[in-house]
Design an enzyme around this catalytic site. Structure first.
Site, PDB file in Angstrom:
ATOM      1  N   GLU A  43       0.895  -1.409   0.143  1.00  0.00           N
ATOM      2  CA  GLU A  43       0.264  -0.032   0.216  1.00  0.00           C
ATOM      3  C   GLU A  43       0.928   0.842  -0.176  1.00  0.00           C
ATOM      4  OE1 GLU A  43      -3.021   0.094  -0.706  1.00  0.00           O
ATOM      5  OE2 GLU A  43      -3.301  -1.610   0.534  1.00  0.00           O
ATOM      6  N   HIS A  44       0.444   2.112  -0.725  1.00  0.00           N
ATOM      7  CA  HIS A  44       1.559   3.496  -0.916  1.00  0.00           C
ATOM      8  C   HIS A  44       2.532   3.265  -0.855  1.00  0.00           C
ATOM      9  CE1 HIS A  44      -1.282   6.835   0.042  1.00  0.00           C
ATOM     10  NE2 HIS A  44      -2.150   5.487   1.052  1.00  0.00           N
ATOM     11  N   GLY A 130     -15.960   6.063  -3.015  1.00  0.00           N
ATOM     12  CA  GLY A 130     -15.448   7.101  -2.100  1.00  0.00           C
ATOM     13  C   GLY A 130     -15.225   5.354  -0.701  1.00  0.00           C
ATOM     14  N   GLY A 132     -12.844   3.551  -1.023  1.00  0.00           N
ATOM     15  CA  GLY A 132     -10.746   2.707  -0.765  1.00  0.00           C
ATOM     16  C   GLY A 132     -10.755   1.401  -2.167  1.00  0.00           C
ATOM     17  N   SER A 134     -11.483   1.412  -5.333  1.00  0.00           N
ATOM     18  CA  SER A 134     -11.227   2.128  -6.553  1.00  0.00           C
ATOM     19  C   SER A 134     -12.840   2.774  -7.806  1.00  0.00           C
ATOM     20  CB  SER A 134     -10.289   1.096  -7.586  1.00  0.00           C
ATOM     21  OG  SER A 134      -9.073   1.567  -7.108  1.00  0.00           O
ATOM     22  N   ASP A 180      -4.520   0.810  -9.159  1.00  0.00           N
ATOM     23  CA  ASP A 180      -5.531   0.554  -9.499  1.00  0.00           C
ATOM     24  C   ASP A 180      -5.912   0.261 -11.194  1.00  0.00           C
ATOM     25  OD1 ASP A 180      -5.558   1.390  -6.799  1.00  0.00           O
ATOM     26  OD2 ASP A 180      -6.814   3.077  -6.908  1.00  0.00           O
ATOM     27  N   TYR A 230      -3.688  12.394   0.210  1.00  0.00           N
ATOM     28  CA  TYR A 230      -2.849  11.800  -1.016  1.00  0.00           C
ATOM     29  C   TYR A 230      -1.839  12.282  -1.205  1.00  0.00           C
ATOM     30  CZ  TYR A 230      -2.234   7.768  -4.262  1.00  0.00           C
ATOM     31  OH  TYR A 230      -1.607   6.919  -5.261  1.00  0.00           O
TER      32      TYR A 230
HETATM   33  C1  GLA Z   1      -4.809   5.175  -4.404  1.00  0.00           C
HETATM   34  C2  GLA Z   1      -4.154   5.174  -5.583  1.00  0.00           C
HETATM   35  C3  GLA Z   1      -2.945   3.730  -6.251  1.00  0.00           C
HETATM   36  C4  GLA Z   1      -2.406   3.279  -4.874  1.00  0.00           C
HETATM   37  C5  GLA Z   1      -3.536   3.911  -3.689  1.00  0.00           C
HETATM   38  C6  GLA Z   1      -1.969   3.192  -1.939  1.00  0.00           C
HETATM   39  O1  GLA Z   1      -6.091   3.870  -4.871  1.00  0.00           O
HETATM   40  O2  GLA Z   1      -5.391   5.699  -6.726  1.00  0.00           O
HETATM   41  O3  GLA Z   1      -2.559   4.499  -6.811  1.00  0.00           O
HETATM   42  O4  GLA Z   1      -1.432   4.405  -4.435  1.00  0.00           O
HETATM   43  O5  GLA Z   1      -4.234   4.486  -3.151  1.00  0.00           O
HETATM   44  O6  GLA Z   1      -1.458   2.413  -1.954  1.00  0.00           O
END
Ligand code: GLA
Length: 391
Positions: A43-44, A130, A132, A134, A180, A230
């Protein structure tokens, strides 16, 4: 029942066609679908040259369309105001706000030299907004797939995903990584999409053990902080890398981060520790999965969540609570691992568990979460599903 069901894709397509008929008086002759995604781990770090391990979920955005012989696009959906725009000129950002995902993708096709025909369309979605998961990447990839159909052309899947990502950057203002859109475009039934974000290479990893279930629990909270949060996290990682003096996070070791701890300073040092640790954990998770060692995912998912909460600071009390409930159910109750998934600041958790106990686990997550917060979460199970395609 605590588990909400995934509506069959055929039903979503039929609903979209019926709404198109009702609202625009035309029959759908082209229907595109693209899924949301859940991320098991990594993640991230997609914008840090890391590895990520998402899969396309059995929740889709479906667009039913009819070419209308003009240069005008008219798009409706049940919960948004309709979007109407002219495609004879290169598209720019416009109103309503939600239409920018679509505008951005159309612009990507225009920039490739395509003349976009006008069309009427209706959007139906089973991807929670919203959460998380995508929904924006799903909308972008569904639009791109629809345009492929309208233009009778097929883009290379990677090019399509990158075009969708560019729409998100330029038209929605979110400097997202590639996870995503890659998951939504490349997803396959029974396959995880392991992405090497340095090379941009996705690898489809089998995930078909019927004894394992992935539960997705939407906390139903979305904190406004996410807007700038973000981009700020992404900036922190760029600053960290510059201080460390390397050109890629893939070349940074944990020892280097710890040696430079004071120079990196707060909070960049903790952000850096997350990036390097999460890359290591994701590599380990992929290795464990390749040799069927699912149990190894538990501690890795736990460490990932703790790092996102403490070092990267993108979790929130509702996500922590949902993860804690899963931890309390524990291995003896059938939970293998749990963590927040996606960008954070609200949204969903992912819980890997034994299939035979999944319904009971979902019921406990729902009941305990509601008892503590007064909020009814939405919980569903999903197996890895097919990525964007024409229905
Ligand atoms: C969002 C972004 C992705 C990714 C995630 C965290 O979904 O669109 O590109 O960075 O956060 O992992």
């Amino acid at each position: 029942m605590a588990l909400s069901l995934n509506p069959p894709l055929a039903d979503l397509a039929a609903d979209a066609a019926a709404a198109l008929r009702e609202n625009f008086g035309v029959e759908a002759n082209l229907t595109a679908a693209a899924p949301g995604r859940v991320n098991l781990i990594g993640e991230h770090i997609d914008y840090c040259d890391g590895f990520v391990l998402p899969f396309a979920i059995d929740r889709y955005i479906v667009i039913a369309a009819h070419a209308n012989g003009t240069r005008q696009v008219r798009i409706g959906s049940a919960h948004q105001s309709p979007a109407v725009f002219d495609v004879s000129q290169p598209l720019e950002i416009g109103e309503p706000k939600w239409s920018n995902y679509i505008r951005g993708v159309i612009r990507g096709f225009q920039d490739r030299g395509h003349q976009i025909p006008g069309f009427d369309a209706w959007i139906v979605s089973s991807v929670p907004l919203g959460a998380g998961l995508s929904s924006s990447a799903a909308l972008e990839c569904a639009t791109a797939t629809l345009l492929e159909g309208l233009l009778d052309t097929v883009l290379d899947t990677r090019e399509k995903a990158l075009l969708a990502q560019k729409a998100e950057h330029d038209f929605a203002g979110v400097p997202c990584g590639i996870m995503d859109q890659f998951a939504s475009a490349f997803g396959k039934a029974n396959r995880l999409v392991l992405i090497d974000c340095q090379t941009g290479e996705p690898e489809l990893v089998p995930f078909e053990n019927p004894d394992l279930t992935v539960l997705i629990a939407n906390t139903m909270v979305h904190h406004e902080l996410s807007d700038g949060g973000y981009a700020a996290r992404r900036r922190h990682t760029e600053e960290g890398l510059a201080i460390i003096g390397k050109s890629s996070w893939r070349d940074v070791t944990m020892a280097e981060v710890l040696t430079l701890w004071d120079a990196l300073d707060e909070p960049i040092n903790r952000r850096s520790r997350h990036v390097v640790g999460e890359i290591e954990r994701t590599i380990e998770a992929a290795k464990a999965l390749a040799s069927n060692q699912f149990e190894a995912l538990g501690p890795l998912m736990a460490a990932s969540h703790d790092s996102l909460r403490d070092d990267f600071e993108v979790s929130c009390k509702e996500l922590d609570l949902m993860v804690q409930i899963a931890r309390d159910i524990g291995r003896s109750g059938g939970v293998i691992g749990a963590r927040m998934t996606g960008g954070g600041f609200g949204g969903s958790t992912v819980t890997l568990c034994e299939s035979g106990k999944a319904a009971h686990i979902a019921a406990t997550l729902a009941a305990e979460y509601e008892k503590a917060t007064g909020i009814k979460p939405e919980i569903f199970a999903s197996r890895p599903s097919q990525g964007a395609h024409l229905v």
